[in-house]
Motif scaffolding. Structure first.
Motif, PDB file in Angstrom:
ATOM      1  N   LYS A   1     -16.902   8.071 -18.803  1.00  5.78           N
ATOM      2  CA  LYS A   1     -17.377   7.975 -20.185  1.00  5.78           C
ATOM      3  C   LYS A   1     -18.899   7.905 -20.230  1.00  5.78           C
ATOM      4  CE  LYS A   1     -17.145   4.817 -24.141  1.00  5.78           C
ATOM      5  NZ  LYS A   1     -16.564   3.542 -24.640  1.00  5.78           N
ATOM      6  N   ASN A   2     -19.482   7.097 -19.362  1.00  2.40           N
ATOM      7  CA  ASN A   2     -20.942   6.947 -19.316  1.00  2.40           C
ATOM      8  C   ASN A   2     -21.621   8.208 -18.797  1.00  2.40           C
ATOM      9  OD1 ASN A   2     -20.747   4.331 -20.286  1.00  2.40           O
ATOM     10  ND2 ASN A   2     -20.700   3.403 -18.251  1.00  2.40           N
TER      11      ASN A   2
ATOM     12  N   LYS B   1     -21.681  10.917 -21.472  1.00  2.00           N
ATOM     13  CA  LYS B   1     -22.682  10.581 -22.490  1.00  2.00           C
ATOM     14  C   LYS B   1     -24.093  10.874 -21.964  1.00  2.00           C
ATOM     15  CE  LYS B   1     -24.265   8.753 -26.319  1.00  2.00           C
ATOM     16  NZ  LYS B   1     -24.076   9.413 -27.632  1.00  2.00           N
TER      17      LYS B   1
ATOM     18  N   LYS C   1     -22.402  13.625 -25.079  1.00  3.41           N
ATOM     19  CA  LYS C   1     -21.150  13.590 -25.826  1.00  3.41           C
ATOM     20  C   LYS C   1     -20.515  12.204 -25.711  1.00  3.41           C
ATOM     21  CE  LYS C   1     -21.338  17.963 -26.927  1.00  3.41           C
ATOM     22  NZ  LYS C   1     -21.539  18.400 -28.328  1.00  3.41           N
ATOM     23  N   THR C   2     -20.017  11.714 -26.815  1.00  2.00           N
ATOM     24  CA  THR C   2     -19.388  10.403 -26.856  1.00  2.00           C
ATOM     25  C   THR C   2     -17.876  10.539 -26.758  1.00  2.00           C
ATOM     26  OG1 THR C   2     -21.147   9.491 -28.252  1.00  2.00           O
ATOM     27  CG2 THR C   2     -19.046   8.307 -28.222  1.00  2.00           C
TER      28      THR C   2
ATOM     29  N   ARG D   1     -14.436   9.536 -27.697  1.00  2.00           N
ATOM     30  CA  ARG D   1     -13.927   8.868 -28.879  1.00  2.00           C
ATOM     31  C   ARG D   1     -12.636   8.090 -28.625  1.00  2.00           C
ATOM     32  NH1 ARG D   1     -18.341   8.770 -32.006  1.00  2.00           N
ATOM     33  NH2 ARG D   1     -19.238  10.850 -32.256  1.00  2.00           N
TER      34      ARG D   1
ATOM     35  N   THR E   1     -12.429   4.417 -29.738  1.00  2.00           N
ATOM     36  CA  THR E   1     -13.632   3.616 -29.511  1.00  2.00           C
ATOM     37  C   THR E   1     -14.206   3.056 -30.810  1.00  2.00           C
ATOM     38  OG1 THR E   1     -14.977   5.633 -29.570  1.00  2.00           O
ATOM     39  CG2 THR E   1     -14.254   4.849 -27.403  1.00  2.00           C
TER      40      THR E   1
END
Length: 385
Positions: free
Chosen positions: A135-136, A139, A144-145, A147, A356
């Motif tokens: 995830k990190n 990003k 991109k996040t 979700r 999230t």
């Protein structure tokens, strides 16, 4: 010491990977390589290796999926999904999600660990640690996040999951989804005729009637060259079925079936139906040890209705399974009633997920409840008592 390693290509997997997952072709490197090469445009694959003192004791498949309105809902004249529903679902689900599982196939084919070398709590703690790392990274490198996190396709009878502390700590929603339809093959079925003789008269007559309606349509297995030369038409027939689904999270690329055949060889089968020299339908199978797994299929609407093409496909899959002495046929989800009519039984499944965004997280359960409504279908019992 227990550690976890993230791999970004199936070609980088350790040599011991396949030895650990001999029981499931969907976790083996040859299948992962095929999926990687023939993946939908909106799916990216990652592989997790869990180690105990440098010995591989667990694996996991993770897919990053980019979901947007056009990916989820097809623009078809026969779509029964209303515009307001599409917008509601897309607001909750759109964007990038991490899936611990395989969106292109029904069933739990993403998580495995040797219980003699690591506990379930230790295994899942490392898996969730890797998800946080991914995830990190996404990003940081792509802006991109992520979700949502989704763990897909667990049989509800798997009570072990209900004890996983990490699931409770992360407040993961448990959501029921459509069942996996599985037909256990009887040991005394040595041919399709044995199967037919065990059917009640109503279903024997239905079987015979479907074969008559098939009429002049012939079936043949396609080799690699035939798959290659029919790539475009196979994909067109696949889209004809795919585009009529209420909800989809991906579209297979044109080269998908050829890629699967080139990587899996005899473990991947494509059977085509021809009418007067024209390809009018096909289905695919994956041979997974003693389980025969049905895969994607396609057909044109005219012959589907006039010649009961889909029902004949189900029977032909069954015949192949009996002839090759498989123990079960995994018909997957959707079309439960007709699959039940040939003898498949529903095995209920569930997913675990978390958004999230706190507010949208509260909407996950009702949204998936709308997407997977309780079907008003009656389970059939085709066999003699």
């Amino acid at each position: 010491m227990k550690t976890i390693q993230i791999y970004y290509s199936s070609e980088d997997l350790p040599a011991s990977w396949d030895e650990l997952v001999l029981h499931d072709i969907f976790l083996q490197s040859k299948y992962l390589n095929a999926l990687e090469k023939g993946a939908p445009e909106n799916i990216e694959l990652f592989y997790l290796g869990v180690f105990n003192d440098n010995i591989l004791v667990g694996v996991a498949l993770v897919q990053r999926v980019k979901l947007y309105l056009n990916d989820m809902f097809r623009k078809t004249q026969v779509s029964c999904v209303k515009e307001f529903f599409q917008k509601t679902v897309s607001k909750v689900l759109k964007g990038n999600i991490l899936v611990v599982g395989n969106l292109t196939h029904t069933g739990q084919h993403a998580l495995y660990f040797n219980e003699n070398n690591i506990t379930d709590a230790e295994y899942f703690e490392l898996v969730f640690k890797a998800l946080k790392t991914l995830k990190n990274e996404i990003k940081k490198k792509q802006g991109k996040t992520i979700r949502m996190i989704l763990l897909k396709d667990f049989f509800t009878k798997n009570s072990k999951l209900k004890r996983i502390k990490q699931f409770e700590k992360l407040n993961l929603h448990k959501v029921s989804v459509q069942p996996n339809m599985i037909l256990d093959l009887q040991r005394d079925w040595m041919s399709i005729e044995d199967y037919v003789s065990d059917l009640k008269k109503k279903y024997r007559d239905r079987y015979k009637r479907s074969k008559k309606k098939l009429a002049n349509i012939s079936s043949v297995e396609l080799d690699m060259d035939a798959i290659s030369s029919n790539n475009t038409q196979l994909h067109k027939l696949y889209l004809n079925v795919c585009n009529n689904a209420k909800f989809n999270s991906f579209i297979l690329p044109v080269n998908h079936f050829y890629t699967m055949k080139s990587c899996l060889g005899d473990a991947f089968k494509v059977f085509a139906y021809y009418f007067e020299g024209k390809l009018v339908g096909f289905y695919t199978l994956i041979l997974n040890n003693k389980h025969l797994e049905t895969y994607f299929l396609g057909y044109d609407s005219q012959h589907q209705y006039n010649n009961q093409l889909y029902l004949n496909m189900l029977y032909d899959m069954l015949k192949f399974g009996i002839d090759q002495q498989f123990s079960a046929i995994v018909y997957a989800r959707t079309a439960m009633a007709i699959k039940s009519s040939v003898g498949a039984k529903p095995h209920t499944m569930e997913m675990y997920m978390k958004h999230t965004n706190g507010f949208l997280n509260t909407l996950l359960r009702p949204v998936f409840g709308l997407m997977n409504p309780k079907n008003d279908w009656e389970e059939r019992h085709p066999f003699k008592q």
